[in-house]
Design an enzyme around this catalytic site. Structure first.
Site, PDB file in Angstrom:
ATOM      1  N   SER A 148     -30.300 -20.534  -8.439  1.00 57.83           N
ATOM      2  CA  SER A 148     -30.218 -20.732  -6.989  1.00 57.83           C
ATOM      3  C   SER A 148     -31.553 -20.500  -6.316  1.00 57.83           C
ATOM      4  O   SER A 148     -31.714 -20.814  -5.136  1.00 57.83           O
ATOM      5  CB  SER A 148     -29.186 -19.778  -6.387  1.00 57.83           C
TER       6      SER A 148
ATOM      7  N   GLU B 173     -24.726 -27.607  -5.595  1.00 58.30           N
ATOM      8  CA  GLU B 173     -26.010 -28.189  -5.240  1.00 58.30           C
ATOM      9  C   GLU B 173     -26.643 -28.766  -6.508  1.00 58.30           C
ATOM     10  O   GLU B 173     -26.808 -28.059  -7.503  1.00 58.30           O
ATOM     11  CB  GLU B 173     -26.934 -27.135  -4.632  1.00 58.30           C
TER      12      GLU B 173
ATOM     13  N   ASN C 193     -29.339 -21.281   0.200  1.00 61.35           N
ATOM     14  CA  ASN C 193     -30.097 -20.033   0.208  1.00 61.35           C
ATOM     15  C   ASN C 193     -31.311 -20.104   1.130  1.00 61.35           C
ATOM     16  O   ASN C 193     -31.729 -19.096   1.697  1.00 61.35           O
ATOM     17  CB  ASN C 193     -30.519 -19.656  -1.207  1.00 61.35           C
TER      18      ASN C 193
ATOM     19  N   HIS D 218     -26.143 -25.812  -9.107  1.00 55.70           N
ATOM     20  CA  HIS D 218     -25.925 -24.496  -8.531  1.00 55.70           C
ATOM     21  C   HIS D 218     -24.482 -24.377  -8.055  1.00 55.70           C
ATOM     22  O   HIS D 218     -24.115 -24.889  -6.996  1.00 55.70           O
ATOM     23  CB  HIS D 218     -26.901 -24.256  -7.373  1.00 55.70           C
TER      24      HIS D 218
END
Length: 394
Positions: free
Chosen positions: A223, A256, A294, A244
């Site tokens: 991530s 992701e 993130n 991810h």
């Protein structure tokens, strides 16, 4: 305690900064506005993405609020206001997926490297969706523990009526575990889910390059680290992609899909197809630290820590405001406790190293808690959780 900053409730300031950062990301052209909203909605359990939230507030009103909160607005927001798009400035942000250029054949077997929570959660998801799965751990003990974790999760799913007993037994039968990476040789897709350390991931990819058949998709669940660095230790960078998953993997809908300049289109298509096969929504994005979620989430969390650190907000009050007033499923400090303060600190450091953004520079409160071993839920002590001192009760 009154939660205030700039004369405005701190939660409002925190929200405005988060929304503004999303507008900056949209302006950068990293991904589409639709991708940003889909990723944040599904990856964080929100009812609306940040750009849809801005439209709900109205760009003109958001600009007024940002002025009062001393938030410098993204140029994109002021441009939309000048263009007369101050109401629903971003417009409809739900777009159907573009048709994939090929229809990949589902893999006959999917491999997983790892034995922790994420690895076991992905394995559970794979077997429930009918895929033969091979999980490889670093030792026999870890492999057995991963099998027990998947079996226990399947038993809970049966007990709660999510699947019937026959389906649970069939799913368990699709999983094989071992401590030999050679057992992944027949897998069409292999997902690395080891510790979030670059050296450990590079070692796994070097081994996969040796073992896996030509054309197998090699995916990393990172991530915050570099997909390209994983690909660099292989002789097949076209086969390497980021996938991810979000925790808990059986529940969270977002994946992701991070691609490098060398990732082949067929590899991205295969990763997206696998995500959909598992009932997930894939969102594609170029390889960079943090991807979408993130990149937006951790500055927001770090901002919340800063407010507490400066005495502008209390932990419980700020979390309660974000949940009850702004509709977040969990407050920022409680989320940090859940993620783990050490994990969060490491992600912030990586984001700061790559982007140099002051919003990702950890402050002394977070670094101090980590140094004290107060890592959140997993240690019983964090922002919300307290443990007695060593001398307590003596």
């Amino acid at each position: 305690m009154t939660v205030q900053e700039h004369g405005i409730a701190a939660g409002h300031v925190l929200l405005l900064r988060y929304l503004n950062r999303a507008a900056v990301l949209c302006e950068q052209g990293y991904v589409s506005g639709s991708a940003i909203d889909t990723a944040m909605r599904l990856g964080c359990g929100l009812t609306a993405g940040p750009l849809a939230m801005l439209d709900g507030i109205g760009v003109d009103r958001a600009l007024e609020l940002m002025a009062g909160a001393a938030v410098t607005p993204a140029p994109l927001l002021t441009a939309k206001a000048r263009q007369g798009r101050a109401g629903r400035g971003f417009g409809p942000l739900t777009q159907p997926d573009a048709a994939e250029p090929v229809d990949p054949v589902p893999p006959s077997c999917v491999g997983i490297v790892g034995s922790g929570t994420m690895a076991a959660g992905i394995a559970q998801t794979l077997v429930v969706h009918g895929l033969r799965t091979a999980l490889v751990a670093r030792g026999d003990e870890q492999a057995a523990a991963a099998r027990r974790a998947v079996s226990a999760a399947l038993d809970r799913a049966v007990a709660r009526g999510r699947i019937d007993a026959a389906a649970g037994a069939e799913a368990a039968g699709r999983l094989r575990v071992s401590a030999s990476i050679d057992d992944l040789a027949d897998c069409g897709v292999v997902i690395e889910a080891v510790v979030e350390q670059q050296d450990a991931k590079r070692a796994v990819f070097a081994a996969l390059d040796r073992v896996c058949r030509p054309g197998a998709v090699l995916a990393t669940t990172t991530s915050s680290l570099s997909v390209a660095d994983c690909a660099a230790v292989t002789g097949r960078p076209a086969d390497v992609v980021g996938m991810h998953f979000f925790n808990p993997a059986p529940v969270m809908k977002l994946v992701e899909v991070g691609h490098t300049p060398d990732t082949a289109l067929r590899t991205v298509v295969a990763a997206r197809a696998l995500a959909r096969r598992l009932g997930k929504v894939p969102v594609s994005c170029p390889d960079r630290s943090g991807f979408i979620v993130n990149y937006l989430l951790f500055p927001y969390l770090n901002d919340a820590v800063g407010m507490v650190e400066r005495g502008q907000a209390g932990v419980a009050e700020l979390d309660r405001e974000m949940e009850q007033v702004h509709g977040f499923p969990i407050g920022p400090l409680a989320l940090l406790d859940t993620i783990g303060l050490d994990v969060s600190l490491a992600i912030l450091h990586r984001l700061h190293e790559q982007f140099g953004d002051p919003a990702t520079r950890p402050g002394p409160l977070l670094t101090g808690l980590v140094a004290e071993g107060r890592l959140g839920r997993k240690t019983g002590a964090g922002f919300h959780l307290q443990r007695p001192s060593k001398g307590a009760g003596r």
